[in-house]
Design a protein around this motif. Structure first.
Motif, PDB file in Angstrom:
ATOM      1  N   ALA A   1      15.264  55.054   4.770  1.00 48.66           N
ATOM      2  CA  ALA A   1      16.148  54.675   5.613  1.00 48.66           C
ATOM      3  C   ALA A   1      16.737  53.261   4.854  1.00 48.66           C
ATOM      4  CB  ALA A   1      15.733  54.329   7.113  1.00 48.66           C
ATOM      5  N   MET A   2      15.886  52.353   4.513  1.00 48.34           N
ATOM      6  CA  MET A   2      16.226  51.030   3.822  1.00 48.34           C
ATOM      7  C   MET A   2      17.092  51.092   2.604  1.00 48.34           C
ATOM      8  SD  MET A   2      13.207  48.342   4.925  1.00 48.34           S
ATOM      9  CE  MET A   2      11.759  49.575   4.544  1.00 48.34           C
ATOM     10  N   LYS A   3      16.529  52.296   1.816  1.00 49.38           N
ATOM     11  CA  LYS A   3      17.157  52.505   0.723  1.00 49.38           C
ATOM     12  C   LYS A   3      18.723  53.000   0.937  1.00 49.38           C
ATOM     13  CE  LYS A   3      17.019  55.251  -3.745  1.00 49.38           C
ATOM     14  NZ  LYS A   3      16.326  56.189  -4.312  1.00 49.38           N
ATOM     15  N   ARG A   4      18.838  53.829   2.002  1.00 52.79           N
ATOM     16  CA  ARG A   4      19.998  54.382   2.206  1.00 52.79           C
ATOM     17  C   ARG A   4      21.134  53.107   2.761  1.00 52.79           C
ATOM     18  NH1 ARG A   4      21.099  59.586   3.122  1.00 52.79           N
ATOM     19  NH2 ARG A   4      22.691  59.103   4.460  1.00 52.79           N
ATOM     20  N   GLN A   5      20.485  52.263   3.450  1.00 51.73           N
ATOM     21  CA  GLN A   5      21.221  51.062   3.802  1.00 51.73           C
ATOM     22  C   GLN A   5      21.843  50.307   2.916  1.00 51.73           C
ATOM     23  OE1 GLN A   5      18.291  48.962   6.490  1.00 51.73           O
ATOM     24  NE2 GLN A   5      20.049  48.665   7.929  1.00 51.73           N
ATOM     25  N   GLN A   6      21.136  50.023   1.655  1.00 56.59           N
ATOM     26  CA  GLN A   6      21.649  49.388   0.373  1.00 56.59           C
ATOM     27  C   GLN A   6      22.677  50.224  -0.243  1.00 56.59           C
ATOM     28  OE1 GLN A   6      20.322  46.192   1.319  1.00 56.59           O
ATOM     29  NE2 GLN A   6      20.561  46.218  -0.767  1.00 56.59           N
ATOM     30  N   MET A   7      22.219  51.610  -0.214  1.00 57.23           N
ATOM     31  CA  MET A   7      23.403  52.178  -1.072  1.00 57.23           C
ATOM     32  C   MET A   7      24.633  52.415  -0.337  1.00 57.23           C
ATOM     33  SD  MET A   7      21.151  55.497  -2.242  1.00 57.23           S
ATOM     34  CE  MET A   7      22.297  56.355  -3.370  1.00 57.23           C
ATOM     35  N   PHE A   8      24.723  52.230   1.035  1.00 57.44           N
ATOM     36  CA  PHE A   8      26.052  52.550   1.934  1.00 57.44           C
ATOM     37  C   PHE A   8      26.877  51.136   1.584  1.00 57.44           C
ATOM     38  CE2 PHE A   8      26.692  56.190   4.512  1.00 57.44           C
ATOM     39  CZ  PHE A   8      28.041  55.678   5.334  1.00 57.44           C
ATOM     40  N   LYS A   9      26.241  50.071   1.196  1.00 58.51           N
ATOM     41  CA  LYS A   9      27.298  49.041   1.008  1.00 58.51           C
ATOM     42  C   LYS A   9      28.306  49.133  -0.123  1.00 58.51           C
ATOM     43  CE  LYS A   9      23.662  45.737   2.768  1.00 58.51           C
ATOM     44  NZ  LYS A   9      22.719  44.642   2.636  1.00 58.51           N
ATOM     45  N   SER A  10      28.208  50.300  -1.094  1.00 54.05           N
ATOM     46  CA  SER A  10      29.069  50.523  -1.782  1.00 54.05           C
ATOM     47  C   SER A  10      29.464  51.891  -1.971  1.00 54.05           C
ATOM     48  CB  SER A  10      28.575  50.150  -3.272  1.00 54.05           C
ATOM     49  OG  SER A  10      27.812  51.183  -3.631  1.00 54.05           O
ATOM     50  N   GLU A  11      30.826  51.964  -2.355  1.00 50.91           N
ATOM     51  CA  GLU A  11      31.581  53.232  -2.300  1.00 50.91           C
ATOM     52  C   GLU A  11      30.879  54.206  -3.303  1.00 50.91           C
ATOM     53  OE1 GLU A  11      33.507  56.523  -1.698  1.00 50.91           O
ATOM     54  OE2 GLU A  11      34.023  54.674  -0.558  1.00 50.91           O
TER      55      GLU A  11
ATOM     56  N   CYS B   1      29.619  59.306   9.712  1.00 47.86           N
ATOM     57  CA  CYS B   1      29.513  58.530   8.429  1.00 47.86           C
ATOM     58  C   CYS B   1      28.166  58.909   7.500  1.00 47.86           C
ATOM     59  CB  CYS B   1      29.681  57.052   8.452  1.00 47.86           C
ATOM     60  SG  CYS B   1      28.188  56.235   9.177  1.00 47.86           S
ATOM     61  N   GLY B   2      27.220  59.245   8.328  1.00 48.48           N
ATOM     62  CA  GLY B   2      26.001  59.661   7.485  1.00 48.48           C
ATOM     63  C   GLY B   2      25.140  58.130   7.056  1.00 48.48           C
ATOM     64  N   ALA B   3      25.365  57.148   7.634  1.00 55.16           N
ATOM     65  CA  ALA B   3      24.564  56.032   7.430  1.00 55.16           C
ATOM     66  C   ALA B   3      23.196  56.002   8.147  1.00 55.16           C
ATOM     67  CB  ALA B   3      25.475  54.596   7.678  1.00 55.16           C
ATOM     68  N   CYS B   4      23.555  56.800   9.273  1.00 57.61           N
ATOM     69  CA  CYS B   4      22.160  56.535  10.070  1.00 57.61           C
ATOM     70  C   CYS B   4      21.409  57.738   9.975  1.00 57.61           C
ATOM     71  CB  CYS B   4      22.570  56.132  11.459  1.00 57.61           C
ATOM     72  SG  CYS B   4      23.279  57.562  12.498  1.00 57.61           S
ATOM     73  N   ARG B   5      21.731  58.550   9.033  1.00 54.26           N
ATOM     74  CA  ARG B   5      20.826  59.699   8.820  1.00 54.26           C
ATOM     75  C   ARG B   5      19.255  59.341   8.305  1.00 54.26           C
ATOM     76  NH1 ARG B   5      19.018  62.468   4.122  1.00 54.26           N
ATOM     77  NH2 ARG B   5      19.276  64.684   4.147  1.00 54.26           N
ATOM     78  N   VAL B   6      18.501  59.823   9.118  1.00 49.82           N
ATOM     79  CA  VAL B   6      17.093  59.278   8.958  1.00 49.82           C
ATOM     80  C   VAL B   6      15.936  60.493   8.998  1.00 49.82           C
ATOM     81  CG1 VAL B   6      16.721  58.809  11.470  1.00 49.82           C
ATOM     82  CG2 VAL B   6      15.355  57.581   9.612  1.00 49.82           C
ATOM     83  N   ARG B   7      15.064  60.624   8.263  1.00 49.76           N
ATOM     84  CA  ARG B   7      14.088  61.387   8.239  1.00 49.76           C
ATOM     85  C   ARG B   7      12.890  61.149   9.112  1.00 49.76           C
ATOM     86  NH1 ARG B   7      13.613  65.469   4.649  1.00 49.76           N
ATOM     87  NH2 ARG B   7      14.624  64.049   2.965  1.00 49.76           N
ATOM     88  N   ILE B   8      12.725  61.762  10.265  1.00 52.91           N
ATOM     89  CA  ILE B   8      11.491  61.787  11.215  1.00 52.91           C
ATOM     90  C   ILE B   8      10.549  62.768  11.053  1.00 52.91           C
ATOM     91  CG2 ILE B   8      11.058  61.347  13.642  1.00 52.91           C
ATOM     92  CD1 ILE B   8      13.044  59.299  12.500  1.00 52.91           C
ATOM     93  N   GLY B   9       9.490  62.402  10.307  1.00 54.72           N
ATOM     94  CA  GLY B   9       8.605  63.544   9.988  1.00 54.72           C
ATOM     95  C   GLY B   9       9.245  64.489   9.060  1.00 54.72           C
TER      96      GLY B   9
END
Length: 297
Positions: free
Chosen positions: A262-272, A231-239
């Motif tokens: 990561a927190m910005k992605r969480q918010q964006m993922f709430k809408s289509e 789904c791509g929701a848990c894509r995260v930048r580690i270094g």
């Protein structure tokens, strides 16, 4: 096949604990991993961290907060009811289980749990306790009435420190205040910290541990949606690397996690609209190329 609920407890107003009869999952489970629950034929996938497991009884413990329709529906089930799917264990187990036990015993470790994060911290501390490794634990909550896992944690931690934001119980302050109190005022020292809780709490805890020079592991189970890497929701930048919490984690070097992204992605993922924007901006890195539905039922 279905999975029976053999125990249910309400830990506070919105948090429930359930023991699920799932022998094959219980036999394979390790600290740090998670499972996926699907309540019925029309149910959505819910990734939940394994909060405990009993290989002899064949049960797995889950702890969840009722925030959405699916979690509320799960919370309405009772002892004797069944869940359609209970898949796991998924994700990578905690790295310390692969370390030499005698070397682990020499480490000074502290576990920091915020809110419901106390539940996934527990099996890690329990595993270490069973292997003769003593660790300290901080549990933080907004107030006494939502605190969970105090008695359970007392039975496995060398020292347990409770703190509440409003001062209604234990130390008056948050987990970073408590850590600072232990290190700078009480003279304690730690070789490693493990932090699990809300994203904002983990971000500030990592800022504090970096200042105190305590290498830190965080668990990013909070950013999962489907638990498969697709789904791509848990894509995260580690270094400088792109990782996926559900297949590469959920545990990572906390100092390298880009929490703001990561927190910005969480918010964006709430809408289509937000999900579409993420797919476009992520391109080929939107979902994990290593996605695999592993684990057992």
């Amino acid at each position: 096949m279905s999975y029976k609920i053999v125990d249910k407890q309400q830990l506070n107003e919105v948090v429930y604990l359930m023991d699920i009869e799932a022998p094959r999952v219980a036999r394979s489970a390790k600290p740090g991993q998670f499972i996926i629950v699907i309540i019925d034929e029309k149910g959505e996938r819910m990734p939940l961290t394994i909060a405990d497991y009993d290989k002899e009884k064949g049960t797995v413990t889950i702890v969840f907060q009722t925030v959405g329709d699916s979690s509320k529906k799960l919370g309405n089930l009772n002892i004797g009811d069944s869940i359609r799917d209970f898949v796991g264990p998924l994700g990578q187990p905690s790295e310390f289980i692969h370390e030499d036990i005698e070397e682990l015993k020499k480490k000074k470790m502290i576990f920091i749990a915020g809110g419901v994060g106390a539940a996934p911290v527990y099996p890690q501390v329990k595993w270490l306790h069973e292997h003769g490794v003593d660790v300290d634990v901080i549990i933080g909550a907004r107030s006494k009435d939502i605190l969970i896992y105090e008695e359970k944690m007392k039975s496995v931690a060398k020292n347990l420190y409770i703190c509440t934001d409003d001062g209604t119980y234990g130390f008056h302050g948050n987990v970073t205040n408590m850590l600072d109190e232990l290190v700078t005022k009480q003279g304690k020292s730690y070789d490693e910290a493990v932090v699990i809780g809300p994203m904002i709490m983990m971000k500030f805890a990592c800022m504090a541990t970096k200042k105190l020079n305590i290498p830190t592991i965080v668990s990013l189970n909070t950013i999962m949606v489907d638990g498969t890497g697709m789904c791509g929701a848990c894509r995260v930048r580690i270094g400088d690397e792109i990782k996926f919490a559900c297949v590469d984690g959920p545990e990572f070097d906390g100092w390298k996690v880009n929490f703001d992204e990561a927190m910005k992605r969480q918010q964006m993922f709430k809408s289509e609209e937000g999900r579409k924007a993420l797919r476009n901006s992520d391109g080929a890195t939107h979902s994990s190329p290593n996605c695999k539905i592993g684990g057992v039922h």
